[in-house]
Motif scaffolding. Structure first.
Motif, PDB file in Angstrom:
ATOM      1  N   ASP A 107      -8.343   8.987 -15.315  1.00 53.33           N
ATOM      2  CA  ASP A 107      -8.781  10.378 -15.143  1.00 53.33           C
ATOM      3  C   ASP A 107      -9.325  10.598 -13.731  1.00 53.33           C
ATOM      4  O   ASP A 107      -9.057  11.632 -13.107  1.00 53.33           O
ATOM      5  CB  ASP A 107      -9.862  10.726 -16.171  1.00 53.33           C
ATOM      6  N   GLY A 108     -10.099   9.633 -13.220  1.00 49.64           N
ATOM      7  CA  GLY A 108     -10.612   9.754 -11.859  1.00 49.64           C
ATOM      8  C   GLY A 108      -9.498   9.756 -10.829  1.00 49.64           C
ATOM      9  O   GLY A 108      -9.521  10.536  -9.869  1.00 49.64           O
ATOM     10  N   ALA A 109      -8.502   8.878 -11.011  1.00 53.45           N
ATOM     11  CA  ALA A 109      -7.359   8.850 -10.103  1.00 53.45           C
ATOM     12  C   ALA A 109      -6.588  10.169 -10.163  1.00 53.45           C
ATOM     13  O   ALA A 109      -6.117  10.687  -9.139  1.00 53.45           O
ATOM     14  CB  ALA A 109      -6.450   7.668 -10.444  1.00 53.45           C
ATOM     15  N   ALA A 110      -6.453  10.722 -11.362  1.00 54.12           N
ATOM     16  CA  ALA A 110      -5.760  12.006 -11.514  1.00 54.12           C
ATOM     17  C   ALA A 110      -6.506  13.122 -10.796  1.00 54.12           C
ATOM     18  O   ALA A 110      -5.890  14.041 -10.235  1.00 54.12           O
ATOM     19  CB  ALA A 110      -5.594  12.340 -12.992  1.00 54.12           C
ATOM     20  N   ALA A 111      -7.842  13.054 -10.797  1.00 59.23           N
ATOM     21  CA  ALA A 111      -8.623  14.060 -10.072  1.00 59.23           C
ATOM     22  C   ALA A 111      -8.337  13.991  -8.575  1.00 59.23           C
ATOM     23  O   ALA A 111      -8.208  15.029  -7.910  1.00 59.23           O
ATOM     24  CB  ALA A 111     -10.113  13.865 -10.353  1.00 59.23           C
ATOM     25  N   LEU A 128      -6.084   7.736  -0.023  1.00 58.42           N
ATOM     26  CA  LEU A 128      -6.415   7.980  -1.426  1.00 58.42           C
ATOM     27  C   LEU A 128      -6.660   6.657  -2.168  1.00 58.42           C
ATOM     28  O   LEU A 128      -7.577   6.553  -2.989  1.00 58.42           O
ATOM     29  CB  LEU A 128      -5.308   8.772  -2.110  1.00 58.42           C
ATOM     30  N   LEU A 129      -5.835   5.644  -1.879  1.00 56.98           N
ATOM     31  CA  LEU A 129      -6.040   4.332  -2.503  1.00 56.98           C
ATOM     32  C   LEU A 129      -7.389   3.748  -2.124  1.00 56.98           C
ATOM     33  O   LEU A 129      -8.072   3.142  -2.967  1.00 56.98           O
ATOM     34  CB  LEU A 129      -4.920   3.375  -2.090  1.00 56.98           C
ATOM     35  N   ALA A 130      -7.798   3.912  -0.869  1.00 60.14           N
ATOM     36  CA  ALA A 130      -9.094   3.391  -0.432  1.00 60.14           C
ATOM     37  C   ALA A 130     -10.233   4.103  -1.151  1.00 60.14           C
ATOM     38  O   ALA A 130     -11.220   3.463  -1.568  1.00 60.14           O
ATOM     39  CB  ALA A 130      -9.239   3.544   1.082  1.00 60.14           C
ATOM     40  N   MET A 131     -10.124   5.417  -1.329  1.00 64.52           N
ATOM     41  CA  MET A 131     -11.146   6.151  -2.083  1.00 64.52           C
ATOM     42  C   MET A 131     -11.179   5.682  -3.531  1.00 64.52           C
ATOM     43  O   MET A 131     -12.255   5.485  -4.111  1.00 64.52           O
ATOM     44  CB  MET A 131     -10.882   7.654  -2.005  1.00 64.52           C
ATOM     45  N   ALA A 132      -9.995   5.500  -4.105  1.00 66.27           N
ATOM     46  CA  ALA A 132      -9.928   5.027  -5.490  1.00 66.27           C
ATOM     47  C   ALA A 132     -10.605   3.672  -5.640  1.00 66.27           C
ATOM     48  O   ALA A 132     -11.344   3.430  -6.602  1.00 66.27           O
ATOM     49  CB  ALA A 132      -8.473   4.951  -5.939  1.00 66.27           C
ATOM     50  N   ALA A 133     -10.389   2.765  -4.684  1.00 69.56           N
ATOM     51  CA  ALA A 133     -10.989   1.434  -4.751  1.00 69.56           C
ATOM     52  C   ALA A 133     -12.506   1.503  -4.652  1.00 69.56           C
ATOM     53  O   ALA A 133     -13.211   0.681  -5.258  1.00 69.56           O
ATOM     54  CB  ALA A 133     -10.420   0.543  -3.651  1.00 69.56           C
ATOM     55  N   MET A 139      -8.926   1.820 -10.445  1.00 62.39           N
ATOM     56  CA  MET A 139      -8.417   3.130 -10.036  1.00 62.39           C
ATOM     57  C   MET A 139      -7.215   3.069  -9.104  1.00 62.39           C
ATOM     58  O   MET A 139      -6.307   3.900  -9.228  1.00 62.39           O
ATOM     59  CB  MET A 139      -9.544   3.981  -9.455  1.00 62.39           C
ATOM     60  N   PRO A 140      -7.142   2.124  -8.149  1.00 64.32           N
ATOM     61  CA  PRO A 140      -5.917   2.081  -7.335  1.00 64.32           C
ATOM     62  C   PRO A 140      -4.669   1.851  -8.185  1.00 64.32           C
ATOM     63  O   PRO A 140      -3.636   2.488  -7.957  1.00 64.32           O
ATOM     64  CB  PRO A 140      -6.178   0.917  -6.375  1.00 64.32           C
ATOM     65  N   PHE A 141      -4.768   0.943  -9.179  1.00 62.29           N
ATOM     66  CA  PHE A 141      -3.612   0.766 -10.057  1.00 62.29           C
ATOM     67  C   PHE A 141      -3.277   2.055 -10.785  1.00 62.29           C
ATOM     68  O   PHE A 141      -2.106   2.444 -10.896  1.00 62.29           O
ATOM     69  CB  PHE A 141      -3.838  -0.346 -11.082  1.00 62.29           C
ATOM     70  N   CYS A 142      -4.287   2.728 -11.321  1.00 66.66           N
ATOM     71  CA  CYS A 142      -4.026   3.959 -12.070  1.00 66.66           C
ATOM     72  C   CYS A 142      -3.349   5.005 -11.194  1.00 66.66           C
ATOM     73  O   CYS A 142      -2.529   5.791 -11.670  1.00 66.66           O
ATOM     74  CB  CYS A 142      -5.327   4.506 -12.647  1.00 66.66           C
ATOM     75  N   LEU A 143      -3.680   5.015  -9.911  1.00 66.93           N
ATOM     76  CA  LEU A 143      -3.064   5.958  -8.984  1.00 66.93           C
ATOM     77  C   LEU A 143      -1.562   5.695  -8.860  1.00 66.93           C
ATOM     78  O   LEU A 143      -0.745   6.615  -8.945  1.00 66.93           O
ATOM     79  CB  LEU A 143      -3.738   5.820  -7.626  1.00 66.93           C
ATOM     80  N   ASP A 144      -1.182   4.428  -8.684  1.00 68.04           N
ATOM     81  CA  ASP A 144       0.223   4.076  -8.460  1.00 68.04           C
ATOM     82  C   ASP A 144       0.963   3.760  -9.754  1.00 68.04           C
ATOM     83  O   ASP A 144       2.092   4.189  -9.957  1.00 68.04           O
ATOM     84  CB  ASP A 144       0.320   2.878  -7.519  1.00 68.04           C
ATOM     85  N   GLU A 155      -7.926  -4.354  -7.255  1.00 67.09           N
ATOM     86  CA  GLU A 155      -7.548  -3.265  -6.353  1.00 67.09           C
ATOM     87  C   GLU A 155      -6.440  -3.641  -5.378  1.00 67.09           C
ATOM     88  O   GLU A 155      -5.912  -2.762  -4.678  1.00 67.09           O
ATOM     89  CB  GLU A 155      -8.790  -2.783  -5.581  1.00 67.09           C
ATOM     90  N   VAL A 156      -6.067  -4.922  -5.307  1.00 66.40           N
ATOM     91  CA  VAL A 156      -5.000  -5.360  -4.400  1.00 66.40           C
ATOM     92  C   VAL A 156      -3.698  -5.385  -5.199  1.00 66.40           C
ATOM     93  O   VAL A 156      -3.543  -6.189  -6.128  1.00 66.40           O
ATOM     94  CB  VAL A 156      -5.304  -6.751  -3.811  1.00 66.40           C
ATOM     95  N   LEU A 157      -2.767  -4.514  -4.855  1.00 63.30           N
ATOM     96  CA  LEU A 157      -1.594  -4.253  -5.693  1.00 63.30           C
ATOM     97  C   LEU A 157      -0.312  -4.790  -5.064  1.00 63.30           C
ATOM     98  O   LEU A 157      -0.126  -4.712  -3.851  1.00 63.30           O
ATOM     99  CB  LEU A 157      -1.430  -2.748  -5.922  1.00 63.30           C
ATOM    100  N   GLU A 158       0.571  -5.302  -5.932  1.00 61.17           N
ATOM    101  CA  GLU A 158       1.927  -5.670  -5.532  1.00 61.17           C
ATOM    102  C   GLU A 158       2.875  -5.147  -6.603  1.00 61.17           C
ATOM    103  O   GLU A 158       2.827  -5.583  -7.761  1.00 61.17           O
ATOM    104  CB  GLU A 158       2.069  -7.189  -5.393  1.00 61.17           C
ATOM    105  N   LYS A 159       3.740  -4.213  -6.218  1.00 66.75           N
ATOM    106  CA  LYS A 159       4.630  -3.552  -7.167  1.00 66.75           C
ATOM    107  C   LYS A 159       5.670  -4.522  -7.713  1.00 66.75           C
ATOM    108  O   LYS A 159       6.243  -5.319  -6.977  1.00 66.75           O
ATOM    109  CB  LYS A 159       5.343  -2.389  -6.468  1.00 66.75           C
TER     110      LYS A 159
END
Length: 311
Positions: A107-111, A128-133, A139-144, A155-159
């Motif tokens: 929900d926070g990432a969606a905001a 945006l990812l930095a703010m999410a972290a 939250m960074p995962f939820c964003l992507d 918070e460190v992501l690899e697709k």
């Protein structure tokens, strides 16, 4: 601008390995996280007086400054340098609260995504990812979203590239009266497993590389059988939380699940199936037993992305 709607999906952990303690006191993790088609909806509209307000169809959910939606909105406005920006936000809550499914983080990432569009801001995706972290480890995962390897605090992501063909699906169970404190789960993990924690950054790197090459990723790609899901927190939560034990046993009775595990620190539980039809069939077959034991259930497909603006 007219009202915007943002979808905020839940996640499950397909792998959760507690590697050790970091210098900042957080646990170093190696995870595979997966978005699923169980989503909250945020409806956003500009406010004329510059206020940020939140309403929710769940009266038990806080809507003040402790809510990640309000915290994300406040951070985004502060970073924009435009204090006159405001929004009326309405949350339709479908992801169960306190379930280990990252509903609040999503929900926070969606905001962040929705208000950037509503307010006409131009923050880059890395910003945006930095703010999410800053706001939360998930939250960074939820964003992507989608399928991701998640390291560090998460918070460190690899697709991970999506598999071809129909997406896998899950049957989720949660007992509405059950809750698990995430700090307690990690603290208990440290008590019981701290002697086995890795302490060398080189050892952390080796475990991250092992996960990149693990049979789990081949199973998700459909090129090999799905191995059992590893969740180090499940090892400490399952013996102490009756609903987790009961729900896992129910899921293990379903028809040929690919894997059965707890998500995050619990208490939500899931079984993975080859497709949504199989997950729905398992839900129907277990319906009477779930009702008798007091469990709620959801059948939903894997989702290839995180938060998204509705067209």
């Amino acid at each position: 601008m007219a009202e915007l709607t943002v979808c905020a999906p839940a996640k499950i952990n397909l792998h959760l390995e507690v590697l050790g303690l970091r210098a900042d006191g957080f646990h170093e993790l190696a995870m595979v996280m997966q978005s699923i088609e169980l989503v909250d909806a945020l409806h956003l509209a500009p406010s004329a007086d510059g206020t940020i307000s939140l309403r929710c169809d769940r009266p038990d959910l806080p809507v003040d400054g402790s809510n990640l939606i309000v915290r994300a909105a406040t951070m985004l406005r502060e970073r924009s340098g435009l204090p006159e920006l405001g929004a009326h936000i309405r949350l339709e809550k479908r992801i169960p609260v306190g379930a280990g499914l990252a509903g609040g983080s999503s929900d926070g990432a969606a905001a962040l995504v929705g208000l950037q569009a509503l307010w006409g801001l131009r923050f880059s995706h890395p910003e945006l990812l930095a703010m999410a972290a800053e706001l939360g480890s998930d939250m960074p995962f939820c964003l992507d979203g989608g399928t991701q390897l998640c390291f560090g605090r998460g918070e460190v992501l690899e697709k991970v590239p999506p598999a071809e063909g129909d997406p896998l699906a899950v049957l989720l169970l949660k007992h509405p009266a059950s809750s698990v404190s995430t700090p307690w789960a990690y603290g208990r993990c440290r008590e019981l497993r701290g002697h086995a924690y890795l302490r060398d950054p080189h050892a952390f790197a080796q475990r991250r590389e092992a996960l990149r090459r693990s049979p789990l990723l081949a199973g998700l790609a459909g090129t090999a059988a799905m191995p059992p899901v590893r969740n180090d927190l499940q090892e400490v939560v399952e013996p102490e939380v009756a609903s987790v034990r009961e729900g896992l046993e129910l899921l293990r009775r379903s028809d040929r699940p690919l894997a059965v595990a707890m998500s995050g620190s619990g208490p939500s539980l899931f079984a993975v199936f080859p497709d949504l039809d199989c997950a729905q069939a398992a839900q129907a077959a277990l319906a009477a037993a779930c009702t008798a034991a007091g469990f709620e259930s959801w059948a939903c497909a894997f989702r290839p992305r995180g938060v998204s603006l509705e067209p």
